[in-house]
Design a protein around this motif. Structure first.
Motif, PDB file in Angstrom:
ATOM      1  N   VAL A  85       1.071   7.691  -1.504  1.00 18.12           N
ATOM      2  CA  VAL A  85       2.260   6.978  -1.461  1.00 18.12           C
ATOM      3  C   VAL A  85       2.633   6.391  -2.925  1.00 18.12           C
ATOM      4  O   VAL A  85       1.653   5.818  -3.340  1.00 18.12           O
ATOM      5  CB  VAL A  85       2.242   6.005  -0.249  1.00 18.12           C
ATOM      6  N   HIS A  86       4.011   6.447  -3.193  1.00 19.29           N
ATOM      7  CA  HIS A  86       4.290   5.671  -4.525  1.00 19.29           C
ATOM      8  C   HIS A  86       5.486   5.169  -3.896  1.00 19.29           C
ATOM      9  O   HIS A  86       6.479   5.777  -3.490  1.00 19.29           O
ATOM     10  CB  HIS A  86       4.564   6.493  -5.472  1.00 19.29           C
ATOM     11  N   THR A  87       5.646   3.610  -4.029  1.00 17.23           N
ATOM     12  CA  THR A  87       6.754   2.924  -3.741  1.00 17.23           C
ATOM     13  C   THR A  87       7.129   2.270  -4.921  1.00 17.23           C
ATOM     14  O   THR A  87       6.396   1.493  -5.653  1.00 17.23           O
ATOM     15  CB  THR A  87       6.328   1.926  -2.836  1.00 17.23           C
ATOM     16  N   GLN A  88       8.401   2.428  -5.395  1.00 16.75           N
ATOM     17  CA  GLN A  88       8.773   1.794  -6.822  1.00 16.75           C
ATOM     18  C   GLN A  88       8.900   0.253  -6.877  1.00 16.75           C
ATOM     19  O   GLN A  88       8.631  -0.416  -7.816  1.00 16.75           O
ATOM     20  CB  GLN A  88      10.444   2.531  -7.014  1.00 16.75           C
ATOM     21  N   LEU A  89       9.427  -0.146  -5.543  1.00 13.60           N
ATOM     22  CA  LEU A  89       9.297  -1.587  -5.492  1.00 13.60           C
ATOM     23  C   LEU A  89       8.610  -1.948  -4.167  1.00 13.60           C
ATOM     24  O   LEU A  89       9.066  -1.944  -3.036  1.00 13.60           O
ATOM     25  CB  LEU A  89      10.694  -2.220  -5.416  1.00 13.60           C
ATOM     26  N   PRO A  90       7.250  -2.228  -4.163  1.00 13.76           N
ATOM     27  CA  PRO A  90       6.476  -2.625  -3.135  1.00 13.76           C
ATOM     28  C   PRO A  90       7.153  -3.902  -2.224  1.00 13.76           C
ATOM     29  O   PRO A  90       7.426  -4.821  -3.001  1.00 13.76           O
ATOM     30  CB  PRO A  90       5.069  -2.749  -3.466  1.00 13.76           C
ATOM     31  N   ASP A  91       7.107  -3.650  -0.859  1.00 14.70           N
ATOM     32  CA  ASP A  91       7.510  -4.826  -0.020  1.00 14.70           C
ATOM     33  C   ASP A  91       6.373  -5.936  -0.083  1.00 14.70           C
ATOM     34  O   ASP A  91       6.820  -7.003  -0.127  1.00 14.70           O
ATOM     35  CB  ASP A  91       7.978  -4.367   1.240  1.00 14.70           C
ATOM     36  N   LEU A  92       5.221  -5.558  -0.176  1.00 15.98           N
ATOM     37  CA  LEU A  92       4.190  -6.586  -0.180  1.00 15.98           C
ATOM     38  C   LEU A  92       3.177  -5.976  -1.231  1.00 15.98           C
ATOM     39  O   LEU A  92       2.098  -4.883  -0.898  1.00 15.98           O
ATOM     40  CB  LEU A  92       3.360  -6.490   1.211  1.00 15.98           C
ATOM     41  N   PRO A  93       3.128  -6.366  -2.385  1.00 12.09           N
ATOM     42  CA  PRO A  93       2.413  -5.927  -3.690  1.00 12.09           C
ATOM     43  C   PRO A  93       0.899  -5.702  -3.162  1.00 12.09           C
ATOM     44  O   PRO A  93       0.260  -5.049  -3.492  1.00 12.09           O
ATOM     45  CB  PRO A  93       2.719  -6.628  -4.605  1.00 12.09           C
ATOM     46  N   ILE A  94       0.318  -6.970  -2.609  1.00 10.21           N
ATOM     47  CA  ILE A  94      -0.919  -6.889  -2.473  1.00 10.21           C
ATOM     48  C   ILE A  94      -1.585  -5.963  -1.366  1.00 10.21           C
ATOM     49  O   ILE A  94      -2.816  -5.294  -2.022  1.00 10.21           O
ATOM     50  CB  ILE A  94      -1.248  -8.189  -1.676  1.00 10.21           C
ATOM     51  N   VAL A  95      -0.965  -5.307  -0.653  1.00 12.52           N
ATOM     52  CA  VAL A  95      -1.594  -4.296   0.197  1.00 12.52           C
ATOM     53  C   VAL A  95      -0.916  -2.777  -0.111  1.00 12.52           C
ATOM     54  O   VAL A  95      -1.474  -1.884   0.629  1.00 12.52           O
ATOM     55  CB  VAL A  95      -1.520  -4.703   1.599  1.00 12.52           C
ATOM     56  N   GLY A  96       0.227  -2.724  -0.591  1.00 13.40           N
ATOM     57  CA  GLY A  96       0.855  -1.585  -0.746  1.00 13.40           C
ATOM     58  C   GLY A  96       1.349  -1.196   0.701  1.00 13.40           C
ATOM     59  O   GLY A  96       1.390  -1.874   1.742  1.00 13.40           O
ATOM     60  N   ALA A  97       2.118   0.181   0.611  1.00 13.54           N
ATOM     61  CA  ALA A  97       2.526   0.505   1.816  1.00 13.54           C
ATOM     62  C   ALA A  97       1.859   1.607   2.545  1.00 13.54           C
ATOM     63  O   ALA A  97       2.299   2.009   3.547  1.00 13.54           O
ATOM     64  CB  ALA A  97       3.999   1.130   1.554  1.00 13.54           C
ATOM     65  N   GLY A  98       0.984   2.123   2.027  1.00 12.32           N
ATOM     66  CA  GLY A  98       0.404   3.464   2.667  1.00 12.32           C
ATOM     67  C   GLY A  98      -0.327   3.218   4.060  1.00 12.32           C
ATOM     68  O   GLY A  98      -0.076   4.103   4.989  1.00 12.32           O
ATOM     69  N   THR A  99      -0.772   2.142   4.147  1.00  9.34           N
ATOM     70  CA  THR A  99      -1.572   1.955   5.642  1.00  9.34           C
ATOM     71  C   THR A  99      -0.503   1.453   6.536  1.00  9.34           C
ATOM     72  O   THR A  99      -0.817   2.284   7.592  1.00  9.34           O
ATOM     73  CB  THR A  99      -2.611   0.620   5.477  1.00  9.34           C
ATOM     74  N   GLU A 100       0.540   0.915   6.335  1.00  8.26           N
ATOM     75  CA  GLU A 100       1.375   0.753   7.383  1.00  8.26           C
ATOM     76  C   GLU A 100       2.191   1.887   7.554  1.00  8.26           C
ATOM     77  O   GLU A 100       2.954   2.398   8.837  1.00  8.26           O
ATOM     78  CB  GLU A 100       2.672  -0.626   6.997  1.00  8.26           C
TER      79      GLU A 100
END
Length: 341
Positions: A85-100
């Motif tokens: 996963v690559h997110t240009q603007l993470p919603d939650l920087p600490i954990v990233g988006a991949g797990t969700e």
């Protein structure tokens, strides 16, 4: 990778949020005296898409991957062992988006990586990672997710919206389905991390606050005339170099490319890249005027558009290429599209 198992970019899909947003959204209240307004870097597209205030990276990824589930079956996609996963603007920087994203889609991947680098060329980088994992482990399926939501969040802020830079980005998600075996073999990849240009793209505020500090100033990209000139010079050179290198590795010339898919920064880059590579416009599909610069999502979004519109045919040599940020990464990949069908 000589003699390695065949790994295929088996399918791509995309999702664009909301209705297209026109230029009048930005021209109302445009900031007078913006020294970059007439720069070729900021010649605006006609349309772009923006996420809604309550839409997240995960929402966009879920909608794009649903298309793959519709085509290949939900059970097949949910059995994917690799999620990149690559997110240009993470919603939650600490954990990233991949797990969700995995939770939302019902995936239980053995390999899950939130890729923070490679920016606008991160689809190529993640394709390289997926190919390596599938060729050297028991994993047989991978999902690549590129999500971009900065346009409707960062660039629509009340002060930032008036700047020339804000009319360029668009939001969207592009995803790739990569399999061991499959109809569209990945023939070769080349990537390069360029440390001397690291840190040249900056987020800035008028009062100097760091992004996590609470004040009233708004984040924006720290463009100056000098930095824009440097990015234009680097970008014009880096992408043709990467594609040339890729073709040499394959024993081909750039004239053998049937379809070139690049990231979508602006019209100037798109024209200069195809001219440098000796390709006519019809062999270099673009989505800039319809979608704007969708950053990391641009390559899969544009490839999906080209495939669905009939611009890509079975047996075509499809080359994906791009560069990231202010030039700190560049990469290219070659795929023989649906060779096995």
């Amino acid at each position: 990778m000589t003699g390695a198992p065949i790994v295929s970019l088996t399918d791509v899909a995309a999702y664009l949020p909301g209705e297209p947003v026109g230029l009048d959204f930005f021209t109302r209240g445009a900031q007078a005296g913006d020294e970059l307004r007439d720069n070729v870097m900021f010649k605006a597209p006609t349309w772009r898409h923006h996420v809604a205030a309550d839409e997240t990276n995960v929402d966009l990824a879920e909608r794009a991957v649903q298309t793959l589930m519709d085509r290949h079956g939900a059970d097949e996609i949910r059995s994917t062992e690799v999620l990149l996963v690559h997110t240009q603007l993470p919603d939650l920087p600490i954990v990233g988006a991949g797990t969700e994203i995995a939770r939302r889609l019902g995936l239980r991947p053995e390999w899950l990586v939130d890729v923070a680098n490679a920016g606008c060329a991160s689809f190529v980088y993640m394709l390289k990672l997926a190919r390596q994992i599938l060729a050297t482990t028991d994993a047989t399926r991978a999902l690549i997710c590129n999500v971009q939501t900065a346009a409707g969040q960062l660039f629509t802020q009340s002060d930032v919206r008036r700047l020339a830079q804000s009319a360029i980005p668009g939001d969207g998600c592009g995803v790739g389905y990569v399999t061991a075996g499959g109809p569209s073999p990945v023939l070769e990849l080349t990537t390069r991390h360029i440390g001397e240009f690291a840190g040249d793209m900056r987020l800035v505020t008028d009062d100097g606050r760091r992004y996590w500090e609470t004040r009233t100033s708004q984040l924006k990209i720290g463009f100056t005339e000098e930095s824009v000139a440097a990015v234009l010079a680097r970008g014009n050179r880096l992408v043709p170099e990467a594609v040339d290198d890729l073709c040499r590795r394959l024993g081909l010339t750039t004239g053998d490319i049937d379809v070139l898919i690049t990231n979508q920064p602006n019209r100037t880059f798109l024209r200069n890249w195809r001219e440098a590579l000796g390709l006519p416009p019809e062999r270099h599909p673009d989505t800039f005027d319809e979608c704007g610069n969708t950053f990391g999502a641009a390559i899969p979004v544009t490839l999906d558009r080209a495939v669905r519109s009939g611009q890509v045919h079975a047996g075509d040599l499809v080359v994906l290429g791009g560069f990231a940020h202010a030039g700190d990464f560049t990469g290219a990949a070659a795929v023989r599209w649906q060779e096995g069908r």
